[in-house]
Design an enzyme around this catalytic site. Sequence first.
Site, PDB file in Angstrom:
ATOM      1  N   ASP A  35       0.857  -1.181   0.000  1.00 16.46           N
ATOM      2  CA  ASP A  35       0.000   0.000   0.000  1.00 16.46           C
ATOM      3  C   ASP A  35       0.895   1.234   0.000  1.00 16.46           C
ATOM      4  OD1 ASP A  35      -2.194   1.895   0.594  1.00 16.46           O
ATOM      5  OD2 ASP A  35      -3.283   0.138   1.306  1.00 16.46           O
ATOM      6  N   ASN A  87      -5.553  -5.848  -5.887  1.00 15.33           N
ATOM      7  CA  ASN A  87      -6.752  -5.299  -5.258  1.00 15.33           C
ATOM      8  C   ASN A  87      -6.804  -3.775  -5.198  1.00 15.33           C
ATOM      9  OD1 ASN A  87      -9.126  -5.301  -3.306  1.00 15.33           O
ATOM     10  ND2 ASN A  87      -7.517  -4.443  -2.004  1.00 15.33           N
ATOM     11  N   TYR A 153     -14.804   4.797 -14.393  1.00 10.71           N
ATOM     12  CA  TYR A 153     -14.683   3.657 -13.475  1.00 10.71           C
ATOM     13  C   TYR A 153     -15.066   2.361 -14.186  1.00 10.71           C
ATOM     14  CZ  TYR A 153     -14.972   0.922  -9.195  1.00 10.71           C
ATOM     15  OH  TYR A 153     -14.768  -0.029  -8.224  1.00 10.71           O
ATOM     16  N   LYS A 157     -12.794  -1.061 -14.957  1.00 12.14           N
ATOM     17  CA  LYS A 157     -13.162  -2.402 -14.503  1.00 12.14           C
ATOM     18  C   LYS A 157     -13.481  -3.347 -15.663  1.00 12.14           C
ATOM     19  CE  LYS A 157     -12.406  -1.630 -10.202  1.00 12.14           C
ATOM     20  NZ  LYS A 157     -11.274  -2.318  -9.526  1.00 12.14           N
TER      21      LYS A 157
END
Length: 271
Positions: A35, A87, A153, A157
């Site tokens: 992260d 992720n 978005y 995806k």
Amino acid sequence: MTDYKSIFITGGGSGIGRAVAQRFSRGSWFVGLADIDEAGMAETGALLPEGTWSSHKLDVRDPEQWERALKDFHLACGGRIDALANNAGVPLGGMLHDLSIEEIDRTLDINLNGVIYGARAAYPYLKEAGPGSCLVNTCSAAGLYGQGGMTIYCASKFGVRAITESLDIEWAGDGIRVTDVMPSYIDTPLLRHSSHAKSNKPIRESVKSAGLEFTPVEEVAETFWRAVHGSKLHNPIGKTAQLVARAARWMPGYIRSKSRKLVDRGDKLMG
């Protein structure tokens, strides 16, 4: 080489990534947290047994950081990376003409390029650990059918879905499984933010006003576990995602009409 399995999780400092880390830790996997938020990774690590995890600061937009982080994790976990959870992601809603170029580029860089860079960097490690190693990408119900107010978005995806399907074919001969999970709305800290810079309305409020349910993050983590150990290519999670998956296949006219009505009354979907 280690006799236990390991997984590298991007976005491991909060939300879905934290829940996935906890689930795989319960399954006796060694967990790598990645992260840009070092404090968040420390908070996640405090929830895991001592000595069963490592943390790696990573901006998924940077291919060189990917190379360094995976090399460091390969050493930390004992020389075997069995799975990568691609992720890390950011939400972005709003009509296309209301979005700034910076918002568009940032979303595509993190949600799409970050997944591509991660898959590319992880390939030699997953091949080494195979057969049975796995790449699992966080896709979305937004990757099933385009929605108004979610153009960028959805584009990101849909791209993740295409990457999953393409690499499932491309890497089959190397013994690497490729799969994705497709959540709808997950009540994580990301939903506290507005959908884009010109809006002051938190995404959570938009979801509630649209009458859509929140899927518990623990259910998402459990789906990650099943995805890595199972054989399904796509794994929709929650009522909304499962409904969209069925409607996109069998009733595209219905979902098109329903989505237009949501936009007409100002409710923007965000998966």
